[in-house]
Design an enzyme around this catalytic site. Sequence first.
Site, PDB file in Angstrom:
ATOM      1  N   GLN A 121      -7.555  -0.228   4.117  1.00 38.94           N
ATOM      2  CA  GLN A 121      -8.260  -0.650   4.882  1.00 38.94           C
ATOM      3  C   GLN A 121      -9.884  -1.371   4.655  1.00 38.94           C
ATOM      4  O   GLN A 121     -10.514  -1.882   5.278  1.00 38.94           O
ATOM      5  CB  GLN A 121      -8.366   0.123   6.202  1.00 38.94           C
ATOM      6  CG  GLN A 121      -6.884   0.487   6.894  1.00 38.94           C
ATOM      7  CD  GLN A 121      -6.566  -0.795   7.684  1.00 38.94           C
ATOM      8  OE1 GLN A 121      -7.309  -1.890   7.933  1.00 38.94           O
ATOM      9  NE2 GLN A 121      -5.132  -0.792   8.021  1.00 38.94           N
ATOM     10  N   ASN A 173      -7.323   3.676   9.221  1.00 34.49           N
ATOM     11  CA  ASN A 173      -6.659   2.619   9.837  1.00 34.49           C
ATOM     12  C   ASN A 173      -6.903   2.390  11.434  1.00 34.49           C
ATOM     13  O   ASN A 173      -6.967   1.535  11.887  1.00 34.49           O
ATOM     14  CB  ASN A 173      -5.221   2.474   9.499  1.00 34.49           C
ATOM     15  CG  ASN A 173      -4.518   3.837   9.368  1.00 34.49           C
ATOM     16  OD1 ASN A 173      -4.918   4.693   8.780  1.00 34.49           O
ATOM     17  ND2 ASN A 173      -3.306   3.726  10.029  1.00 34.49           N
ATOM     18  N   THR A 207      11.286  -7.244 -10.993  1.00 28.36           N
ATOM     19  CA  THR A 207      10.563  -8.443 -11.164  1.00 28.36           C
ATOM     20  C   THR A 207       9.510  -8.615 -10.217  1.00 28.36           C
ATOM     21  O   THR A 207       9.712  -8.482  -8.874  1.00 28.36           O
ATOM     22  CB  THR A 207      11.636  -9.722 -10.994  1.00 28.36           C
ATOM     23  OG1 THR A 207      12.783  -9.283 -11.838  1.00 28.36           O
ATOM     24  CG2 THR A 207      11.090 -11.134 -11.254  1.00 28.36           C
ATOM     25  N   ALA A 224      -1.934  -6.660  -0.055  1.00 29.07           N
ATOM     26  CA  ALA A 224      -2.528  -7.871   0.125  1.00 29.07           C
ATOM     27  C   ALA A 224      -2.486  -8.317   1.657  1.00 29.07           C
ATOM     28  O   ALA A 224      -3.340  -9.090   1.968  1.00 29.07           O
ATOM     29  CB  ALA A 224      -1.513  -8.872  -0.532  1.00 29.07           C
ATOM     30  N   HIS A 225      -1.681  -7.910   2.446  1.00 28.88           N
ATOM     31  CA  HIS A 225      -1.393  -8.391   3.888  1.00 28.88           C
ATOM     32  C   HIS A 225      -2.502  -7.940   4.800  1.00 28.88           C
ATOM     33  O   HIS A 225      -2.520  -8.475   5.911  1.00 28.88           O
ATOM     34  CB  HIS A 225      -0.182  -8.262   4.242  1.00 28.88           C
ATOM     35  CG  HIS A 225       0.240  -6.869   4.711  1.00 28.88           C
ATOM     36  ND1 HIS A 225       0.119  -6.340   6.310  1.00 28.88           N
ATOM     37  CD2 HIS A 225       0.659  -5.611   4.455  1.00 28.88           C
ATOM     38  CE1 HIS A 225       0.364  -5.122   6.380  1.00 28.88           C
ATOM     39  NE2 HIS A 225       0.697  -4.552   5.502  1.00 28.88           N
ATOM     40  N   GLY A 255       0.939  -1.254  -0.086  1.00 26.76           N
ATOM     41  CA  GLY A 255      -0.073   0.058  -0.053  1.00 26.76           C
ATOM     42  C   GLY A 255       0.850   1.402  -0.004  1.00 26.76           C
ATOM     43  O   GLY A 255       0.466   2.287  -0.620  1.00 26.76           O
ATOM     44  N   CYS A 271       2.339   5.770  18.160  1.00 17.41           N
ATOM     45  CA  CYS A 271       2.521   4.644  17.244  1.00 17.41           C
ATOM     46  C   CYS A 271       3.397   5.045  16.043  1.00 17.41           C
ATOM     47  O   CYS A 271       3.147   4.341  15.035  1.00 17.41           O
ATOM     48  CB  CYS A 271       1.200   3.724  16.984  1.00 17.41           C
ATOM     49  SG  CYS A 271       0.042   4.915  16.320  1.00 17.41           S
TER      50      CYS A 271
HETATM   51  C1  LIG Z   1      -4.618   2.998   5.349  1.00 16.64           C
HETATM   52  C2  LIG Z   1      -3.304   2.225   5.152  1.00 16.64           C
HETATM   53  N1  LIG Z   1      -2.586   2.835   4.039  1.00 16.64           N
HETATM   54  C3  LIG Z   1      -1.602   2.190   3.477  1.00 16.64           C
HETATM   55  C4  LIG Z   1      -0.825   1.208   4.463  1.00 16.64           C
HETATM   56  C5  LIG Z   1       0.330   0.477   4.135  1.00 16.64           C
HETATM   57  O1  LIG Z   1       0.271  -0.647   3.401  1.00 16.64           O
HETATM   58  P1  LIG Z   1       1.450  -1.440   3.363  1.00 16.64           P
HETATM   59  O2  LIG Z   1       1.807  -2.137   4.760  1.00 16.64           O
HETATM   60  O3  LIG Z   1       1.213  -2.520   2.439  1.00 16.64           O
HETATM   61  O4  LIG Z   1       2.656  -0.459   2.754  1.00 16.64           O
HETATM   62  C6  LIG Z   1      -1.656   1.019   5.406  1.00 16.64           C
HETATM   63  C7  LIG Z   1      -0.816  -0.257   6.281  1.00 16.64           C
HETATM   64  O5  LIG Z   1      -0.407  -0.047   7.115  1.00 16.64           O
HETATM   65  C8  LIG Z   1      -2.874   1.230   5.981  1.00 16.64           C
HETATM   66  O6  LIG Z   1      -3.449   0.885   7.304  1.00 16.64           O
END
Ligand SMILES: Cc1ncc(COP(=O)(O)O)c(C=O)c1O
Length: 399
Positions: free
Chosen positions: A176, A148, A234, A197-198, A70, A322
């Site tokens: 999210q 988030n 890749t 994806a995670h 993300g 955090c």
């Molecule tokens: C709202 C939001 N955007 C972006 C991200 C970033 O995603 P990633 O951990 O795949 O870089 C997160 C995750 O922490 C998120 O909660």
Amino acid sequence: MTGKYFDYNATTPIDPSVRENLTNWASEWGNPSSIHWAGRGPKLLLREARLKLATALGVSPLELVFTSGGSESNTTVLKSVFKTSSRGHFLTSQVEHPSIAKTMQALAVNGAKVDFIPVSREGVLDLDFYSEKLSTETALVSVMTANNETGHIFPVGQLAESARQVGALFHTDAVQALAKIPVSLKEWKVDYASFSAHKCYALKGVGLLYARKGALIESLILGGGQERHRRGGTENVLGIAAFGHMAEKFSLLEKESGSQVRELRDHLEKRICSEISGVLVNGPGSPRLPNTSSLIISDVDGETLLMSLDLKGYAVSTGAACSSGNPEPSPTLLAMGLTRAEAQSSLRISLGVSQTEAQVDEFVETLKAIVVRLRSLGESGVGRRGSQDFVGSRGGVSV
Ligand SMILES: Cc1ncc(COP(=O)(O)O)c(C=O)c1O
């Protein structure tokens, strides 16, 4: 252990069906860009995953670009528009993920004019501010689909419509939202959207960037011309195959989120608020993700609470301190008008699809006992960390 995991917005456990398939997918070890036999299997995995994700999102496979996550998707859009647009104004909210907030700040240092849209105490975006600032000078608006930390949902379709009227591009960080609430890219008519994806029971290190047909993407990473020259390097074949596999379950996950998970979250909040004194939910009346609960537990330090819960095997997140190695309370909660002390007494609980009421009840009992103990010790630490000379923050990241 996942029975004691209450931090699904940070990341999700890997779906058992993903685990089962990993060795299969890993047997396609060739480079997907190779023209010879070894490249064919992985190329097919990429094609299938792209198609499954496109089907789930209701878009064309050609509109999807695989990234590392993300954060990369977000950064790519912002930097790409900054480089290619003839306009210099950017609009975003005050509660974005750091990958947006910090990139916007970097663009400002490099000459962009950036405005940050405020939110109310209830987590609602200031639409008057948005309309006032939006102009024919605006290159890009970037507002997340759902937050988030608090789970608050923003009116993306409406915001994108206003942006379109002044010829500005529109991006939404939907990391999210995916697999929790409907994500209607075509209906909302956004130009760009980011996914990870995670957060969807797949693997870490894979993201997705939606770029509407005709919406330009200048690659952040230059390389061998992968992803139609929109992202060099890749591809992470294994992670992409897993993401594509989970795409077939998005609608089921979304349904479960809207029913069982929402019921569990409501049950959790009801119990906590009625059985622990001095607890407030952040913006409970505003549209929210069904799995997220952002709480202020007065007279208890969030980090101390997190560590005490951790000692009992529970995983949650604080709404304070955090940002990595940073004693500051969460910018999101401060933007909503919480005091530093309130932000430092915050806790984020985020649920997932496999949890049960018994697990939630056990968690509430543990939380109750810990809050009573911490309050009786009178060592909350709340307020002290707001002082100039505070030095004792533990690291963490805003996720
Ligand atoms: C709202 C939001 N955007 C972006 C991200 C970033 O995603 P990633 O951990 O795949 O870089 C997160 C995750 O922490 C998120 O909660």
